[in-house]
Design a protein around this motif. Sequence first.
Motif, PDB file in Angstrom:
ATOM      1  N   ASN A 199       9.964  11.337  10.489  1.00 49.93           N
ATOM      2  CA  ASN A 199       9.201  10.477  11.400  1.00 49.93           C
ATOM      3  C   ASN A 199       8.834   9.112  10.804  1.00 49.93           C
ATOM      4  O   ASN A 199       7.650   8.797  10.606  1.00 49.93           O
ATOM      5  N   PRO A 200       9.828   8.247  10.522  1.00 53.78           N
ATOM      6  CA  PRO A 200       9.527   6.951   9.903  1.00 53.78           C
ATOM      7  C   PRO A 200       8.641   6.059  10.759  1.00 53.78           C
ATOM      8  O   PRO A 200       8.708   6.085  11.994  1.00 53.78           O
ATOM      9  N   ASP A 201       7.805   5.278  10.089  1.00 54.75           N
ATOM     10  CA  ASP A 201       6.926   4.324  10.766  1.00 54.75           C
ATOM     11  C   ASP A 201       7.664   3.048  11.145  1.00 54.75           C
ATOM     12  O   ASP A 201       7.304   2.377  12.116  1.00 54.75           O
ATOM     13  N   VAL A 202       8.665   2.681  10.327  1.00 56.97           N
ATOM     14  CA  VAL A 202       9.421   1.445  10.534  1.00 56.97           C
ATOM     15  C   VAL A 202      10.901   1.744  10.300  1.00 56.97           C
ATOM     16  O   VAL A 202      11.260   2.407   9.323  1.00 56.97           O
ATOM     17  N   ILE A 203      11.743   1.247  11.196  1.00 52.87           N
ATOM     18  CA  ILE A 203      13.192   1.423  11.050  1.00 52.87           C
ATOM     19  C   ILE A 203      13.864   0.056  11.039  1.00 52.87           C
ATOM     20  O   ILE A 203      13.633  -0.769  11.923  1.00 52.87           O
TER      21      ILE A 203
ATOM     22  N   VAL B 250       8.430  -0.163  -2.420  1.00 48.97           N
ATOM     23  CA  VAL B 250       7.353  -0.773  -1.635  1.00 48.97           C
ATOM     24  C   VAL B 250       6.953   0.067  -0.423  1.00 48.97           C
ATOM     25  O   VAL B 250       6.082  -0.336   0.349  1.00 48.97           O
ATOM     26  N   ALA B 251       7.572   1.229  -0.243  1.00 49.69           N
ATOM     27  CA  ALA B 251       7.261   2.080   0.903  1.00 49.69           C
ATOM     28  C   ALA B 251       7.610   3.521   0.565  1.00 49.69           C
ATOM     29  O   ALA B 251       8.272   3.796  -0.441  1.00 49.69           O
ATOM     30  N   ARG B 252       7.152   4.439   1.416  1.00 47.33           N
ATOM     31  CA  ARG B 252       7.648   5.819   1.291  1.00 47.33           C
ATOM     32  C   ARG B 252       9.091   5.808   1.789  1.00 47.33           C
ATOM     33  O   ARG B 252       9.374   5.308   2.873  1.00 47.33           O
ATOM     34  N   TYR B 253       9.981   6.390   1.004  1.00 51.34           N
ATOM     35  CA  TYR B 253      11.398   6.347   1.385  1.00 51.34           C
ATOM     36  C   TYR B 253      12.039   7.708   1.068  1.00 51.34           C
ATOM     37  O   TYR B 253      12.736   7.876   0.065  1.00 51.34           O
ATOM     38  N   PRO B 254      11.826   8.699   1.928  1.00 50.17           N
ATOM     39  CA  PRO B 254      12.207  10.085   1.647  1.00 50.17           C
ATOM     40  C   PRO B 254      13.628  10.460   2.044  1.00 50.17           C
ATOM     41  O   PRO B 254      13.868  11.521   2.625  1.00 50.17           O
TER      42      PRO B 254
ATOM     43  N   PRO C 151       0.808  -1.216   0.000  1.00 50.42           N
ATOM     44  CA  PRO C 151       0.000   0.000   0.000  1.00 50.42           C
ATOM     45  C   PRO C 151       0.850   1.277   0.000  1.00 50.42           C
ATOM     46  O   PRO C 151       0.345   2.363  -0.286  1.00 50.42           O
ATOM     47  N   LYS C 152       2.114   1.148   0.346  1.00 47.15           N
ATOM     48  CA  LYS C 152       3.051   2.276   0.398  1.00 47.15           C
ATOM     49  C   LYS C 152       2.542   3.393   1.301  1.00 47.15           C
ATOM     50  O   LYS C 152       2.714   4.577   1.001  1.00 47.15           O
ATOM     51  N   ASP C 153       1.922   3.001   2.393  1.00 50.10           N
ATOM     52  CA  ASP C 153       1.393   3.985   3.334  1.00 50.10           C
ATOM     53  C   ASP C 153       2.254   4.098   4.588  1.00 50.10           C
ATOM     54  O   ASP C 153       1.839   4.688   5.583  1.00 50.10           O
ATOM     55  N   ARG C 154       3.448   3.518   4.547  1.00 48.38           N
ATOM     56  CA  ARG C 154       4.375   3.633   5.660  1.00 48.38           C
ATOM     57  C   ARG C 154       5.726   4.165   5.196  1.00 48.38           C
ATOM     58  O   ARG C 154       6.190   3.807   4.107  1.00 48.38           O
ATOM     59  N   THR C 155       6.311   4.991   6.033  1.00 47.61           N
ATOM     60  CA  THR C 155       7.644   5.536   5.749  1.00 47.61           C
ATOM     61  C   THR C 155       8.685   4.631   6.400  1.00 47.61           C
ATOM     62  O   THR C 155       8.612   4.351   7.605  1.00 47.61           O
TER      63      THR C 155
ATOM     64  N   ARG D 200       8.431  -0.440  16.418  1.00 47.24           N
ATOM     65  CA  ARG D 200       8.664  -0.971  15.072  1.00 47.24           C
ATOM     66  C   ARG D 200      10.093  -0.663  14.607  1.00 47.24           C
ATOM     67  O   ARG D 200      10.313  -0.114  13.537  1.00 47.24           O
ATOM     68  N   VAL D 201      11.041  -1.004  15.465  1.00 50.26           N
ATOM     69  CA  VAL D 201      12.468  -0.917  15.140  1.00 50.26           C
ATOM     70  C   VAL D 201      12.983  -2.348  15.098  1.00 50.26           C
ATOM     71  O   VAL D 201      12.855  -3.087  16.081  1.00 50.26           O
TER      72      VAL D 201
END
Length: 331
Positions: free
Chosen positions: A260-264, A231-235, A200-204, A298-299
């Motif tokens: 502010n990433p959702d997953v690291i 596959v994700a937001r990757y700014p 869904p690419k709704d997570r950074t 979520r690290v």
Amino acid sequence: MSRRRFRAWFVIPCAALSLALAGCGGASGSASTATPKQSPVSVDVAPVQAATSITDVRGQRISVARKPERVVCLVALCDDMLLELGMRPVATSSTILEHPGFLGKDVAQVPKIPGGFLSPDAEAIVKAEPDLVIGLAQTHEQLAANLKGIAPLWLLAPRSWEESIRYLRDLAALTDRGEQAVAAEKRFREKLAAAEARAPKDRTALVIYGSDKNFQVDSAGSIVGGLLARVARYPWEDRGTGGHQAGGSTYSMEEIITRNPDVIFVETMAFGPNPTPLSRQLAENPLWKRIKAVEEGRVYEVNADVWGKGRGTRSLGIVLDDAMKLLYPAR
């Protein structure tokens, strides 16, 4: 990574992003979490023809007198490519083969080159009687004189997963294993295309790597960062300031908080026995605790050999499986 870059990363405090200097500054970036739109990955794979010489993606010309059967690996991408082609190195300086997705318990069958990645023992390489030696550019050039008249030295320098595939196809041409290369490439492309369609690419997401509280970011210009950007937001734009591989970049903790990433995903670079995971070291920093991924648990520590050093289709397939499972556990 070269010796020069290795020293720069762990000696220059601000460039290394020591957490004690989290406010050290550096280039500021946009707070946008958007990832540039990309064309869908193609699953079409062209055949590979056998050859006794190739010009690789960097313009390096490699010629062999006969089909290489005995290959010494000084960089993990070499091990990755060989296994994808149905081969094994006659000796290696990498530890990636220990991963269950590679050789696992059978790794004992492959001799290790003493000296490690940065200083592989030339005498041990020659003793392995190689037809071809594969290393990393800006790291293993000094071995050329020792291998003169023994075996060609091929130095790799991939900057993207597409370039890693080019290297796989080149090795397949030299070893006359085109069918295996086509199968491996198609398998990876289909996995990536399926993940891209499903995500869904709704997570950074963010990938960081390091040791001793020092860290850097795998930008979208790195191999793994470029893969995750599908596959994700990757700014995380490429600043060209990394010390581990192409695409590594320095970011301050404040900049990470802004995005502010959702997953690291964390790669702990170990330089001794029983290293303390980097994520545990970073936990001491109060700024780290303000990041969404940290607050919400979520690290994830990931295998540094596979995520940080593998670079080939087998490694990247594992990376993609890991990432999709952790980014979107409910899907």
